[in-house]
Design a protein around this motif. Structure first.
Motif, PDB file in Angstrom:
ATOM      1  N   ARG A   5      40.089  44.507  32.496  1.00  0.00           N
ATOM      2  CA  ARG A   5      39.397  44.348  33.777  1.00  0.00           C
ATOM      3  C   ARG A   5      40.338  43.796  34.843  1.00  0.00           C
ATOM      4  NH1 ARG A   5      35.935  43.277  29.676  1.00  0.00           N
ATOM      5  NH2 ARG A   5      33.921  44.285  29.748  1.00  0.00           N
ATOM      6  N   PRO A   6      39.899  43.828  36.115  1.00  0.00           N
ATOM      7  CA  PRO A   6      40.716  43.255  37.184  1.00  0.00           C
ATOM      8  C   PRO A   6      41.139  41.809  36.872  1.00  0.00           C
ATOM      9  CG  PRO A   6      38.937  44.524  38.131  1.00  0.00           C
ATOM     10  CD  PRO A   6      38.677  44.461  36.643  1.00  0.00           C
ATOM     11  N   GLY A   7      42.415  41.532  37.135  1.00  0.00           N
ATOM     12  CA  GLY A   7      42.971  40.216  36.870  1.00  0.00           C
ATOM     13  C   GLY A   7      43.600  40.085  35.498  1.00  0.00           C
ATOM     14  N   GLU A   8      43.587  41.166  34.694  1.00  0.00           N
ATOM     15  CA  GLU A   8      44.126  41.110  33.333  1.00  0.00           C
ATOM     16  C   GLU A   8      45.370  41.985  33.201  1.00  0.00           C
ATOM     17  OE1 GLU A   8      40.083  40.196  30.787  1.00  0.00           O
ATOM     18  OE2 GLU A   8      40.660  42.298  31.048  1.00  0.00           O
ATOM     19  N   GLU A   9      46.182  41.643  32.197  1.00  0.00           N
ATOM     20  CA  GLU A   9      47.375  42.425  31.859  1.00  0.00           C
ATOM     21  C   GLU A   9      47.024  43.315  30.673  1.00  0.00           C
ATOM     22  OE1 GLU A   9      50.634  44.058  30.239  1.00  0.00           O
ATOM     23  OE2 GLU A   9      49.774  42.403  29.097  1.00  0.00           O
ATOM     24  N   VAL A  10      47.486  44.563  30.682  1.00  0.00           N
ATOM     25  CA  VAL A  10      47.047  45.578  29.729  1.00  0.00           C
ATOM     26  C   VAL A  10      47.433  45.244  28.281  1.00  0.00           C
ATOM     27  CG1 VAL A  10      47.253  48.004  29.054  1.00  0.00           C
ATOM     28  CG2 VAL A  10      46.959  47.393  31.467  1.00  0.00           C
ATOM     29  N   ILE A  11      48.715  45.090  27.985  1.00  0.00           N
ATOM     30  CA  ILE A  11      49.150  44.903  26.595  1.00  0.00           C
ATOM     31  C   ILE A  11      48.582  43.609  26.016  1.00  0.00           C
ATOM     32  CG2 ILE A  11      51.140  44.625  25.061  1.00  0.00           C
ATOM     33  CD1 ILE A  11      50.801  47.487  26.177  1.00  0.00           C
ATOM     34  N   GLU A  12      48.643  42.542  26.785  1.00  0.00           N
ATOM     35  CA  GLU A  12      48.109  41.244  26.334  1.00  0.00           C
ATOM     36  C   GLU A  12      46.615  41.336  26.028  1.00  0.00           C
ATOM     37  OE1 GLU A  12      47.103  37.568  29.064  1.00  0.00           O
ATOM     38  OE2 GLU A  12      49.248  37.621  28.630  1.00  0.00           O
TER      39      GLU A  12
END
Length: 111
Positions: A5-12
């Motif tokens: 979601r918005p505010g998040e990093e993809v791989i993490e």
């Protein structure tokens, strides 16, 4: 399905959600969404063992596939950008700020 979601990093985020759902080995059969900045790598032409990492601070449409092996997320993506051009490579990181990324997974049984 795993969701960034918005505010998040993809791989993490994919790594954390896979762990929360007990997925240690599986296939990411489809990855779809959009990111606002990212880093991808490709191999050096003269040395396939050396990666060239490129960072981009612009929005991209994203699609891809990957795997989860022993809890580690590995994703390859195609990124479409303004001007109708595309980049592709191994995804090191990507930030979602405007839209979302969905990863559809198939879990493989351990053992």
């Amino acid at each position: 399905m795993l969701t960034v979601r918005p505010g998040e990093e993809v791989i993490e985020t994919l790594t954390k959600q896979a762990a929360d759902q007990g997925i240690t080995n599986g296939a990411i059969v489809s990855l779809i969404g959009a990111v606002d900045e990212c880093a991808i790598s490709n191999m050096l032409a003269e040395d396939a063992g050396t990666d060239i990492i490129s960072e981009y601070q612009q929005p991209f449409e994203l699609s891809g596939t990957g795997e989860i092996q022993n809890g580690k997320v590995h994703v390859h993506v195609v990124l479409g950008r303004e001007g109708d051009t595309a980049l592709t490579g191994h995804l090191h990181w990507a930030r979602v700020e405007t839209f979302f990324v969905h990863a559809y997974t198939l879990t493989l049984e351990d053992g």
